[in-house]
Design an enzyme around this catalytic site. Structure first.
Site, short mmCIF file in Angstrom:
data_model
loop_
_atom_site.label_atom_id
_atom_site.label_comp_id
_atom_site.label_asym_id
_atom_site.label_seq_id
_atom_site.Cartn_x
_atom_site.Cartn_y
_atom_site.Cartn_z
CB SER A 23 -0.99 0.08 1.16
OG SER A 23 -1.56 1.02 1.21
N PRO A 24 0.37 2.21 -0.61
CG PRO A 24 -0.70 3.79 -2.13
CD PRO A 24 -1.00 2.53 -1.33
CB CYS A 26 3.55 9.78 3.49
SG CYS A 26 2.31 10.03 2.35
CB ALA A 60 0.59 10.35 -1.67
CD GLN A 102 -2.05 7.10 -3.28
OE1 GLN A 102 -1.14 7.57 -2.49
NE2 GLN A 102 -2.83 6.20 -3.01
CE1 TYR A 185 -3.53 14.60 2.58
CE2 TYR A 185 -3.81 12.36 2.02
CZ TYR A 185 -3.18 13.02 2.85
OH TYR A 185 -2.56 12.69 3.94
NE ARG A 233 -5.45 3.41 -0.68
CZ ARG A 233 -4.63 3.14 0.18
NH1 ARG A 233 -4.11 4.10 1.02
NH2 ARG A 233 -4.47 1.81 0.33
#
Length: 348
Positions: A23-24, A26, A60, A102, A185, A233
């Site tokens: 999963s993305p 940060c 991201a 992403q 976001y 997503r």
């Protein structure tokens, strides 16, 4: 027994060797504040790819400087960034994993302080290297400054930024592009009635609130190769009664599928703070299940899935098509090998 976790999956022209995906996450490691990925990003991605995952997805990755969550976040708004990301994509592919990116714009939660610091969760002022955040409406996310409301020219620029970023991503070698429309976001803030109070064609009805996302998806689908896979997503719910609901998300997913989006990555929350969410293992799986069923789409589950047995159970019960994992990979980058050992699977 045929373990679904280790069965291949093909989406459009992309084949995944298994259904355990990164999963993305940060990283906040562009310490020169230039959005340029470097050796940290190569090593971070490489450890997971060499560890046997089916897909590695980047953090991201901002489509513009003002789209970053923090000034330390990575981007793909220029060719230098593209060329550095190409190193990452090539290594991931060399290890048998699918490289995915992403694409993101942080919206009213942009210009935050670096993650995991005491100051995180509020807007960094311009004199400290921050910038004015933007949003569908001039309504602040709790803790952040009031954002500037986007006009139609600003919306058009963001759509163009996403398209250009997608082109750079596929030129860098990424085979999957994911549009980040979750966690409060920018694109999520357009979708949610808690943050979008516009009265033009981008506000009001669900169809209007989804307009910018669907424009972006359509533009990216036109820009990237036919064989490349396109994901979105979502935060399927805002976890409050008058916010975005799973049925809304399923409808938007269905519209997105009609214009060429292939797969959906189902998370939740991020618009409001100080609400109670029971975060038991697999707490978001029912959201994935509902979006799949109501939207008639393929989707992955994410959220506190930490064991091979649990991940396999979700797939065997038909509640998701793949599993995204984050926290457990930070604890064990070789989770895939451990999962295979636990289930008695022999990996090549």
């Amino acid at each position: 027994m045929a373990w679904l976790l280790f069965s291949p999956l093909t989406i459009r022209g992309v084949e995944f060797r298994n259904r355990i995906w990164v999963s993305p996450m940060c990283q906040y490691m562009c310490l020169e504040h230039d959005g340029l990925p470097h050796d940290w990003h190569l090593v971070n991605a490489g450890q997971y790819a060499a560890g046997g995952v089916g897909m590695f997805m980047t953090e991201a990755t901002a489509v513009s400087p003002e789209g970053r969550i923090t000034s330390e976040c990575a981007g793909i708004w220029n060719d230098d960034q593209r060329d550095q990301w190409a190193r990452v994509a090539a290594f991931v592919r060399s290890q048998g994993a699918v490289p995915a990116m992403q694409l993101a714009h942080a919206g009213r939660k942009a210009s935050d302080y670096r993650g995991f610091t005491a100051e995180a969760g509020k807007t960094k002022p311009i004199e400290e290297g921050g910038w004015p955040p933007v949003s569908p409406s001039a309504v602040a996310c709790p803790g952040f400054d009031t954002p500037q409301e986007l006009d139609t020219d600003g919306i058009d620029k963001i759509v163009a930024d996403y398209r250009a970023a997608a082109r750079r991503a596929v030129d860098a070698g990424f085979e999957v592009i994911e549009i980040h429309a979750a966690h409060g976001y920018l694109l999520h803030s357009f979708l949610s009635p808690l943050s979008n109070f516009r009265t033009d064609e981008y506000g009001g009805s669900l169809e209007n609130r989804a307009r910018i996302l669907l424009r972006i998806a359509s533009e990216i689908r036109e820009e990237i190769p036919e064989a490349a896979a396109l994901f979105i997503r979502f935060s399927a719910t805002d976890w409050v009664e008058d916010g975005l609901q799973p049925g809304d998300t399923a409808q938007v997913a269905s519209w997105a599928a009609d214009i060429g989006v292939d797969f959906f990555d189902i998370s939740s929350g991020g618009i409001v703070r100080d609400i109670f969410i029971s975060v038991a293992p697999g707490y978001q799986v029912p959201l994935t299940e509902k979006v799949r069923e109501l939207g008639n789409v393929k989707a992955a589950a994410v959220g506190k899935i930490t064991t091979a047995a649990h991940a396999e159970e979700i797939l065997q019960e038909g509640r998701a098509d793949a599993i995204f994992i984050a926290r457990e990979f930070t604890r064990d980058p070789h989770f895939v090998f451990r999962a295979a050992h636990d289930l008695g699977e022999t990996l090549d």
